[in-house]
Design an enzyme around this catalytic site. Structure first.
Site, PDB file in Angstrom:
ATOM      1  N   MET A  29       0.763  -1.224  -0.089  1.00 40.94           N
ATOM      2  CA  MET A  29      -0.052  -0.102  -0.064  1.00 40.94           C
ATOM      3  C   MET A  29       0.901   1.243  -0.038  1.00 40.94           C
ATOM      4  SD  MET A  29      -3.284  -0.924   2.051  1.00 40.94           S
ATOM      5  CE  MET A  29      -2.996  -0.534   3.776  1.00 40.94           C
ATOM      6  N   GLY A  30       2.087   1.188  -0.267  1.00 40.39           N
ATOM      7  CA  GLY A  30       3.160   2.207  -0.349  1.00 40.39           C
ATOM      8  C   GLY A  30       3.759   2.716   0.951  1.00 40.39           C
ATOM      9  N   ALA A  31       4.214   4.041   1.188  1.00 42.73           N
ATOM     10  CA  ALA A  31       4.773   4.494   2.267  1.00 42.73           C
ATOM     11  C   ALA A  31       5.890   3.606   2.527  1.00 42.73           C
ATOM     12  CB  ALA A  31       3.701   4.848   3.259  1.00 42.73           C
ATOM     13  N   GLU A  34      11.889  -0.458   4.966  1.00 44.28           N
ATOM     14  CA  GLU A  34      13.017  -1.704   4.743  1.00 44.28           C
ATOM     15  C   GLU A  34      12.030  -2.792   4.827  1.00 44.28           C
ATOM     16  OE1 GLU A  34      15.982  -2.304   3.732  1.00 44.28           O
ATOM     17  OE2 GLU A  34      16.158   0.064   3.223  1.00 44.28           O
ATOM     18  N   HIS A  36       9.002  -3.686   3.450  1.00 42.81           N
ATOM     19  CA  HIS A  36       8.629  -3.733   2.229  1.00 42.81           C
ATOM     20  C   HIS A  36       9.924  -4.234   1.107  1.00 42.81           C
ATOM     21  CE1 HIS A  36       5.432  -0.740   3.273  1.00 42.81           C
ATOM     22  NE2 HIS A  36       4.694  -1.704   2.943  1.00 42.81           N
ATOM     23  N   GLN A 147       5.440 -11.349   7.311  1.00 43.66           N
ATOM     24  CA  GLN A 147       4.967 -12.094   8.460  1.00 43.66           C
ATOM     25  C   GLN A 147       4.469 -11.239   9.523  1.00 43.66           C
ATOM     26  OE1 GLN A 147       4.670 -15.281   8.599  1.00 43.66           O
ATOM     27  NE2 GLN A 147       3.648 -15.041  10.496  1.00 43.66           N
ATOM     28  N   LYS A 148       4.671  -9.839   9.109  1.00 42.71           N
ATOM     29  CA  LYS A 148       4.181  -8.915  10.303  1.00 42.71           C
ATOM     30  C   LYS A 148       2.951  -8.885  10.315  1.00 42.71           C
ATOM     31  CE  LYS A 148       3.713  -4.448  11.490  1.00 42.71           C
ATOM     32  NZ  LYS A 148       2.752  -3.873  10.728  1.00 42.71           N
ATOM     33  N   MET A 183       8.733  -2.583  11.705  1.00 40.65           N
ATOM     34  CA  MET A 183       8.447  -1.399  10.862  1.00 40.65           C
ATOM     35  C   MET A 183       6.993  -1.375  10.373  1.00 40.65           C
ATOM     36  SD  MET A 183      11.850  -0.917   8.437  1.00 40.65           S
ATOM     37  CE  MET A 183      13.401  -0.700   9.587  1.00 40.65           C
TER      38      MET A 183
HETATM   39  P1  AMP Z   1       1.483  -2.720   3.568  1.00 41.19           P
HETATM   40  O1  AMP Z   1       2.068  -1.892   2.549  1.00 41.19           O
HETATM   41  O2  AMP Z   1       1.422  -2.334   4.997  1.00 41.19           O
HETATM   42  O3  AMP Z   1       0.136  -3.459   3.019  1.00 41.19           O
HETATM   43  O4  AMP Z   1       2.563  -4.137   3.443  1.00 41.19           O
HETATM   44  C1  AMP Z   1       2.671  -4.642   2.337  1.00 41.19           C
HETATM   45  C2  AMP Z   1       3.528  -5.822   2.410  1.00 41.19           C
HETATM   46  O5  AMP Z   1       4.613  -5.740   3.396  1.00 41.19           O
HETATM   47  C3  AMP Z   1       2.612  -6.931   3.442  1.00 41.19           C
HETATM   48  O6  AMP Z   1       2.955  -8.236   3.156  1.00 41.19           O
HETATM   49  C4  AMP Z   1       3.170  -6.987   4.711  1.00 41.19           C
HETATM   50  O7  AMP Z   1       3.253  -7.759   5.620  1.00 41.19           O
HETATM   51  C5  AMP Z   1       4.695  -6.532   4.502  1.00 41.19           C
HETATM   52  N1  AMP Z   1       5.321  -5.794   5.664  1.00 41.19           N
HETATM   53  C6  AMP Z   1       4.816  -4.534   6.335  1.00 41.19           C
HETATM   54  N2  AMP Z   1       5.765  -4.241   6.895  1.00 41.19           N
HETATM   55  C7  AMP Z   1       6.845  -5.106   7.534  1.00 41.19           C
HETATM   56  C8  AMP Z   1       7.854  -5.612   8.252  1.00 41.19           C
HETATM   57  N3  AMP Z   1       8.341  -4.600   9.157  1.00 41.19           N
HETATM   58  N4  AMP Z   1       8.491  -6.515   7.878  1.00 41.19           N
HETATM   59  C9  AMP Z   1       8.341  -7.348   6.885  1.00 41.19           C
HETATM   60  N5  AMP Z   1       7.250  -7.230   6.002  1.00 41.19           N
HETATM   61  C10 AMP Z   1       6.510  -6.296   6.278  1.00 41.19           C
END
Ligand code: AMP
Length: 298
Positions: A29-31, A34, A36, A147-148, A183
């Site tokens: 979802m952007g932003a 590390e 990602h 896995q977060k 993160m």
């Molecule tokens: P999001 O942009 O929050 O939807 O996350 C996109 C992907 O990045 C998802 O599969 C999240 O689980 C992964 N992600 C987000 N934060 C972390 C993190 N701290 N460590 C590892 N993967 C992450």
């Protein structure tokens, strides 16, 4: 890096890649941080070409949640993705993903109502729907998730299995800040004092992990230890502190056969999540070192 905004063009570009190369996909979802980028690196290590997506998916936010204030920084994200080796970026509009008349949703019943699904009704319906659409558009050989978001991994594994989607889901370790905070794009919305407070999630998990390391297996004892940590800050509101089966997300009584220890809490107006996976390990190596950025770069 090629930036594509329509599903049709993305489908065509991915089809060309897949003709003779292994394609990996990282939906976001952007932003970007590390966490990602660790997914992109893992995908690059295992595939010939990596595609990513940036789409803040409206259907996974309930009314009154933080859809409007979710951090967005597209230019910066593009720079990071390109520097990390992403070849294709899919960045559709909401109208492209949900054109007028779109009436099909994917619901992972049971699983989708547990953990975050219990406190955010409709959340996993939105997640499953958008990920199913993205997987159909990209058609990658493998897709990389953090896995977060452990409950999300369980829901998506079930969806991929149940709908026979021909993709391998790869779950990657949680990347943390130096002090242990997992993160998250939402960390950007924390005030300075809440940033300090946010560490309480990691501290709660640490308390439980230490007990497990000492041989404690009783889920209620572990849960109580976490609740006690959360009780030390009146400005933090616990959403859940749960010890569950990582595949079914149902509570377990003890951790002898492995478990997911997961927490969610409101720190100020920001809801944060974190977890630790207790696999079938022996007590002497149960407490895992946090996974820091340096390890990602190594
Ligand atoms: P999001 O942009 O929050 O939807 O996350 C996109 C992907 O990045 C998802 O599969 C999240 O689980 C992964 N992600 C987000 N934060 C972390 C993190 N701290 N460590 C590892 N993967 C992450």
């Amino acid at each position: 890096m090629q930036i594509i905004t329509t599903a049709r063009e993305m489908q065509q570009a991915c089809r060309r890649v897949k003709a003779n190369r292994r394609l990996g996909f990282v939906p976001t979802m952007g932003a970007l941080h590390e966490g990602h980028l660790s997914l992109v690196r893992r995908a690059l290590a295992e595939c010939d070409v990596v595609a990513a997506s940036i789409f803040v998916n409206p259907t996974q936010f309930a009314p009154g949640e933080d859809y409007e204030i979710y951090p967005r920084c597209f230019e910066d994200d593009c720079t990071k993705l390109e520097a990390t080796g992403t070849a294709l970026l899919f960045a559709p509009s909401a109208a492209e993903m949900y054109p007028e008349g779109a009436t099909t949703f994917v619901e992972v019943t049971g699983l989708g109502d547990r953990l975050d699904g219990a406190s955010r009704p409709g959340h996993f319906r939105g997640v499953a729907t958008v990920v199913a659409k993205l997987l159909n558009i990209v058609g990658s050989d493998s897709a990389y998730f953090g896995q977060k978001d452990a409950a999300q991994v369980a829901v998506l594994r079930a969806m991929i299995r149940d709908l026979n989607i021909p993709v391998e889901l790869v779950a990657c370790p949680i990347v943390r800040e130096r002090d242990g905070l997992a993160m998250s794009s939402r960390n950007r919305n924390l005030s300075e004092s809440d940033r300090g407070r946010a560490l309480i999630l990691h501290r709660a998990l640490d308390a439980a992990s230490r007990l497990v390391g000492d041989g404690e297996m009783n889920a209620e004892v572990l849960r109580s230890a976490m609740i006690e940590v959360f009780a030390s800050d009146a400005n933090v509101r616990v959403d859940y502190a749960a010890i569950v089966d990582p595949a079914t997300l149902l509570p377990v009584d003890d951790t002898s056969r492995g478990a997911l220890i997961a927490v969610a809490a409101w720190v100020g107006s920001t809801r944060l999540i974190d977890n630790v996976l207790i696999e079938n390990l022996r007590a002497d190596n149960l407490v895992r070192e946090p996974f820091f950025m340096e390890e990602v770069h190594a």
